[in-house]
Write a protein that holds these residues in place. Structure first.
Motif, mmCIF file in Angstrom:
data_model
loop_
_atom_site.group_PDB
_atom_site.id
_atom_site.type_symbol
_atom_site.label_atom_id
_atom_site.label_comp_id
_atom_site.label_asym_id
_atom_site.label_seq_id
_atom_site.Cartn_x
_atom_site.Cartn_y
_atom_site.Cartn_z
ATOM 1 N N VAL A 104 0.881 -1.182 0.000
ATOM 2 C CA VAL A 104 0.000 0.000 0.000
ATOM 3 C C VAL A 104 0.917 1.229 0.000
ATOM 4 O O VAL A 104 1.623 1.497 0.986
ATOM 5 C CB VAL A 104 -0.923 0.007 1.231
ATOM 6 C CG1 VAL A 104 -1.825 1.241 1.175
ATOM 7 C CG2 VAL A 104 -1.756 -1.251 1.287
ATOM 8 N N LYS A 105 0.946 1.943 -1.130
ATOM 9 C CA LYS A 105 1.878 3.057 -1.264
ATOM 10 C C LYS A 105 1.249 4.371 -0.803
ATOM 11 O O LYS A 105 0.060 4.598 -0.971
ATOM 12 C CB LYS A 105 2.327 3.168 -2.719
ATOM 13 C CG LYS A 105 3.138 1.976 -3.209
ATOM 14 C CD LYS A 105 3.627 2.207 -4.643
ATOM 15 C CE LYS A 105 4.497 1.024 -5.126
ATOM 16 N NZ LYS A 105 4.984 1.259 -6.511
ATOM 17 N N LEU A 106 2.090 5.193 -0.279
ATOM 18 C CA LEU A 106 1.764 6.563 0.085
ATOM 19 C C LEU A 106 0.460 6.675 0.875
ATOM 20 O O LEU A 106 -0.467 7.428 0.550
ATOM 21 C CB LEU A 106 1.671 7.425 -1.193
ATOM 22 C CG LEU A 106 2.939 7.456 -2.062
ATOM 23 C CD1 LEU A 106 2.701 8.279 -3.312
ATOM 24 C CD2 LEU A 106 4.111 7.989 -1.277
ATOM 25 N N ILE A 107 0.398 5.909 1.949
ATOM 26 C CA ILE A 107 -0.765 5.976 2.809
ATOM 27 C C ILE A 107 -0.500 7.002 3.913
ATOM 28 O O ILE A 107 0.595 7.070 4.457
ATOM 29 C CB ILE A 107 -1.106 4.587 3.394
ATOM 30 C CG1 ILE A 107 -2.440 4.670 4.128
ATOM 31 C CG2 ILE A 107 -0.002 4.064 4.298
ATOM 32 C CD1 ILE A 107 -2.996 3.305 4.478
ATOM 33 N N GLN A 108 -1.489 7.786 4.225
ATOM 34 C CA GLN A 108 -1.335 8.867 5.191
ATOM 35 C C GLN A 108 -1.708 8.397 6.587
ATOM 36 O O GLN A 108 -2.749 7.809 6.800
ATOM 37 C CB GLN A 108 -2.263 10.049 4.808
ATOM 38 C CG GLN A 108 -2.159 11.245 5.696
ATOM 39 C CD GLN A 108 -0.840 11.990 5.519
ATOM 40 O OE1 GLN A 108 -0.365 12.147 4.398
ATOM 41 N NE2 GLN A 108 -0.276 12.472 6.614
ATOM 42 N N LEU A 109 -0.783 8.651 7.514
ATOM 43 C CA LEU A 109 -1.045 8.369 8.927
ATOM 44 C C LEU A 109 -1.247 9.705 9.630
ATOM 45 O O LEU A 109 -0.467 10.649 9.426
ATOM 46 C CB LEU A 109 0.123 7.606 9.575
ATOM 47 C CG LEU A 109 0.522 6.252 8.948
ATOM 48 C CD1 LEU A 109 1.648 5.628 9.767
ATOM 49 C CD2 LEU A 109 -0.672 5.306 8.878
#
Length: 405
Positions: free
Chosen positions: A399-404
């Motif tokens: 899962v790329k570039l997921i925001q936390l």
């Protein structure tokens, strides 16, 4: 005056003649050995007799390999008797004696032989185990002794007796330098050799020599498994053929066999087992990802097996992921096996967090009821954009570039 000188001269002649007349008091010394016997049996009473003048009582000096002693005589008339002590007369060998006298001396020797009986047979055997095949052997050593613990003379007959399976043997051997010995060679078959000895109707106790199989020869292996899926749960059983030596004897129980497993990535695993009735078994849990195993077994330094190959198929086709709680709570699953049943508990799942292609955190958990829950700690992972990779059972999801947050 003349008469005075005459009487003085006459008195001097009388005194001179009286001083040269000496009485003859010398006595002839008589000393002679009367005992003719020179060989005696150990333990018997030994008395040496001499005829001697009544004016002398010499001491008898006795010596053998165990020590020396002095013996005083007993006299009856002109006969002197010397009783040899038991500590000397009971031991076999040469006894040297000498009469100690100032005027003259006599000396001689006696030979003490063992009793013509066997009271004890000292028996030794070793080694207690030998290898089958007819080249290895054990040695039987026999020392027959009389009741006074004296070894019997050389060439005393000893019977070496031994039994193996249906064979019984009796070999005559003779003592040399107090011992008799016999090399007992192994047979082609393995088993037990019972050994004993006999001399002059006295028997030893029974001894046992184990004939073990020789070194094993090469063998074959096989594998049993409930299915061919890489579920990380079931167990594959490896088994050898009956391992034998070159004489066709089944190897001894407890022979250690090592099984080496190499997968298609070049990684190695090892398992082992010991033989029972010539067969060794070993267990190894299935891998949790698709792979091929190459298996070979060894009896270290002696024998080896053929090589077998096992293929393990992918058990999980796909799995789901669910992000929640600011994308910090991640649920992986359901994890389903080859019949879509819930995978058994314990399947390993890894979660890797990357930032700009750099690994910054790895979390590893095992499945429970087909699911795995991950929680990303804000203290470790600040609010930012990351790439998350999930790996399990040889599968991988990114899962790329997921925001936390």
């Amino acid at each position: 005056m003349r008469f005075k000188h005459f009487y003085i001269g006459l008195l001097g002649l009388i005194l001179l003649s009286s001083s040269t007349v000496l009485p003859n008091n010398e006595t002839t010394i008589n000393l002679q050995l009367l005992t003719i016997q020179t060989e005696f049996e150990a333990g018997s009473t030994i008395i040496l007799k001499f005829s001697a003048s009544e004016t002398i009582n010499p001491i008898l000096y006795c010596s053998n390999s165990y020590g020396s002693t002095l013996v005083s005589p007993s006299r009856i008339g002109s006969i002197l008797s010397y009783s040899i002590p038991k500590n000397i007369s009971k031991k076999t060998g040469q006894v040297y004696w000498k009469l100690i006298n100032d005027v003259m001396s006599l000396s001689g020797q006696l030979n003490i032989i063992s009793k013509q009986e066997v009271a004890v047979i000292e028996t030794y055997i070793g080694p207690p185990s030998i290898e089958a095949g007819g080249t290895d052997y054990t040695m039987l050593v026999v020392i027959p002794t009389d009741s006074l613990d004296n070894p019997l003379p050389d060439k005393t007959l000893v019977h070496a007796k031994y039994q193996f399976l249906s064979n019984e043997s009796l070999d005559p051997i003779k003592t040399t330098n107090i011992i008799a010995y016999k090399n007992i060679y192994s047979y082609k078959k393995s088993g037990r050799i019972l050994v004993s000895s006999e001399s002059l109707n006295t028997n030893s106790k029974e001894f046992t020599v184990i004939v073990f199989p020789a070194i094993p020869t090469d063998f074959k292996i096989s594998a049993k498994r409930p299915h061919s899926y890489a579920d990380g749960n079931q167990v594959t059983t490896f088994e050898t053929s009956i391992i034998k030596d070159k004489q066709d004897n089944v190897v001894s129980d407890g022979t250690y066999v090592s099984f080496y497993i190499t997968n298609d990535l070049g990684n190695s695993l090892k398992t082992s087992g010991t033989t029972i009735n010539g067969v060794a078994t070993a267990l190894m849990i299935h891998p949790d990802y698709k792979t091929q195993w190459s298996i070979k077994a060894y009896v270290d330094g002696m024998a080896e097996s053929d090589i077998i190959a096992l293929n393990y198929n992918q058990v999980i086709k796909d799995f789901g992921t669910n992000f929640s709680k600011n994308n910090r709570a991640i649920i992986v699953g359901p994890l389903q096996s080859f019949m879509k049943q819930t995978i058994p508990d314990g399947l390993q799942v890894k979660l890797l967090v990357y930032k700009e292609n750099k690994l910054i955190e790895t979390l590893t958990k095992t499945s429970i009821d087909g699911f795995v829950n991950f929680n990303l700690n804000p203290n470790n992972l600040k609010n930012d954009t990351y790439t998350i990779v999930i790996k399990t059972a040889g599968l991988e999801k990114t899962v790329k570039l997921i925001q936390l947050w």
